[in-house]
Motif scaffolding. Sequence first.
Motif, PDB file in Angstrom:
ATOM      1  N   GLN A   2     -25.460   3.600 -36.099  1.00 31.44           N
ATOM      2  CA  GLN A   2     -25.235   2.432 -36.937  1.00 31.44           C
ATOM      3  C   GLN A   2     -26.466   1.524 -36.891  1.00 31.44           C
TER       4      GLN A   2
ATOM      5  N   ASP B  44     -17.288  -0.653 -38.868  1.00 35.00           N
ATOM      6  CA  ASP B  44     -17.344   0.753 -38.482  1.00 35.00           C
ATOM      7  C   ASP B  44     -16.023   1.398 -38.866  1.00 35.00           C
TER       8      ASP B  44
ATOM      9  N   HIS C  28     -12.808   7.274 -32.592  1.00 35.05           N
ATOM     10  CA  HIS C  28     -14.007   6.684 -33.181  1.00 35.05           C
ATOM     11  C   HIS C  28     -14.447   5.487 -32.336  1.00 35.05           C
TER      12      HIS C  28
ATOM     13  N   HIS D 294     -21.133   8.854 -38.711  1.00 36.76           N
ATOM     14  CA  HIS D 294     -20.972   9.763 -37.572  1.00 36.76           C
ATOM     15  C   HIS D 294     -20.558  11.145 -38.066  1.00 36.76           C
TER      16      HIS D 294
ATOM     17  N   TYR E  44     -23.207   2.747 -41.315  1.00 33.97           N
ATOM     18  CA  TYR E  44     -22.612   3.495 -40.200  1.00 33.97           C
ATOM     19  C   TYR E  44     -22.394   4.937 -40.624  1.00 33.97           C
TER      20      TYR E  44
ATOM     21  N   MET F 293     -22.990   9.601 -33.497  1.00 30.15           N
ATOM     22  CA  MET F 293     -22.804   8.379 -34.272  1.00 30.15           C
ATOM     23  C   MET F 293     -24.083   7.561 -34.310  1.00 30.15           C
TER      24      MET F 293
END
Length: 694
Positions: free
Chosen positions: A307, A110, A118, A337, A335, A305
Amino acid sequence: MKQLLLLAASTAVLAGFAHADAPDDKDLRQQSVIVTAPGPDRLEGELIGNATSIGREGIIETLGPTLGDTLDRQPGVSTTFFGQGASRPVLRGLGAERVQVLTNGIGVIDVSAASPDHQAAADGIDAEKIEILRGPAALAYGGQAIGGVVNVIDGLLSESLPEDPASVDLFSAYNSVSEGTEVAGRGQMVQGPFVFTLTGSARDFGNYDIPGMAESARLHAQEEAEEGPAHEEEEHASGTLENSFAQTTSMAGGVSWIGENAFLGVAVRQQQAQYGLPGSAHEHGDEDGDAGDAEAAEEMPFIDMEQTRYDMRGGIQFDNSFLKEITATVSQADYEHTEFEAPGEPGTVYKTDGTEARVEASHEIGLVKGAFGVQYTDKDLGAYGDEAFITPTSSNSLGAFLYETIDWENGFGLEGGARIENAERGNAAGDTDFDLFSASAGAHQHWDNGWFVGLQVSHTERAPNESELYADGAHLATAQYEVGNLGMDKEKGLNIEATARWESANASFGVNLFRTSFDGFIYLAPGLYEGAAEVDGLPVYLFSQEDATFTGAEIYGQAYIPQGLLKADWTLDGGIDVVDGELDSGGNVPLMPPLTINAGAKADWGLWSAGAHVTWADDQTDIATGELPTDGYTQLDLRADLNLAELGFGKDGTTLFVDARNVTDEEIRYSTSVLKDVVPAPGRNIRVGIRAAF
């Protein structure tokens, strides 16, 4: 108060000596195998470095909204706290890319190490176990793990058949401080040689309550001195931290085939999160340097976000004189966001596509046991939008490692290893290439009377990450204009660590002393960009490189007293953490944790149990340029449990509980948080929940 807390912690640590021979069937020496450690299977107490294994019960007891919050009671661990939405663990004063956060032994893939706002794509809410390796025990994971490794093991990929043909573990809780709910569940079923596992979780936390003002007294006084009466007339958030909400969901499933001498499993996890960015500086100047308008000041930025991660893991065992087992893991993750300036107004988008693979072979030659292997990582990071502080970057690395141990019957042992790696970074601003070498060597002595002493020396090398090399832009979440340095050299660290531990059936005690000297330590500090100290109304922060030294210690202990006061079985635990980070120029490393003491006591009557935990943190006055001192705090937590398994409901671990966290409604600010002066920790929280195991 300070002296009383020191006495309480010391009593908890040393009480074990007074009760070392207490007769009871509970044995504190029953420890977990640390699967994250390289080489042969070893228990927590058999490693020179400080290792911790936290099972499902312990995870739920300390569970916070993020991984850093869940672990910050552990020895040598603190948090980068960024509200309820994001935080990573800090180990021995080191964070970001110096602490590897793993899922089942492979990186989280990530962008959580790039910025404290984050979220890490692993938080433990549905995990089976979390392991923490501090210091050089994490050598096999490369220089980016010089601080240590945190491995979140979710149990989706089974390597052996479970004892029960079917099992269910459910958890649910309500938090008063945010009027928030959280739920998690996992189910597992065995069908012949196949193991099927499903997990899921969800959180819905509103803005959380705080004891006073969001702005610290120190920052308030500084700004009042700079702005005069105008600052006093401004409205300041108090009572509730605006824009601190967090919502998360995750769903995952895995299937494993278990043969007589082999296994193979695949798993997929999909998770989403939406959380506010409290304290973000989204009021900034225009091209003429004028302040933003009142409407901009009212914007509530948040992150959305998502993933999706795929994992495959397999292994085969051999019965010969050399090779014992080969295990291979490959993970791929997508991933993304989006940072929204306000609902419906998407701003910067971050995307990461990455693949990581690791092959490890364990072997044995006489008394020598060890492992060797290779690891490969390929990751692309893209940032798009007007406020992207880094341009698209590619990273890949290939490393090979070897770790060997040898133990004699008299309790003396040697261990050591090495890792070579090549890391490449690619960006429109230029490409970089780093050849890295890490090595360690250690010795230990284990006696039958319970004593263990060890000494380990290690050399590690780390390549600068994407932000440290290529950042150039406004990072509004942290109120900084960040500038990287393409000319950065690799960061080198020389670590020496000594440990002494003693344990009996009813007590344990340990001390770890460490010192790490860095050649070219990379850190973020105020500076000038094209001659200016501010850009677009934000202070300029440059990634700089300088020699630095970290010195610290962890003292910890536990004691079990059966049928003690009030006819309860008592468990006492305590710990003291201290670390000092100094630059060779005479300044301090930024965002260092303070001296911290933890002390806890739990009384168990079988059906009922009750406990208390106190955390005392000293003032942090050893600050870096651009920081304000951080006031210390005392946090009192209380807990009571009803053991429903004793009443015939579910298996062992089925519990109804109530927590009172931060009972005194203390104002808590973490010196390791970049937003400590505008984002305090939650106030008093009553947490009621249930865990059911079948």
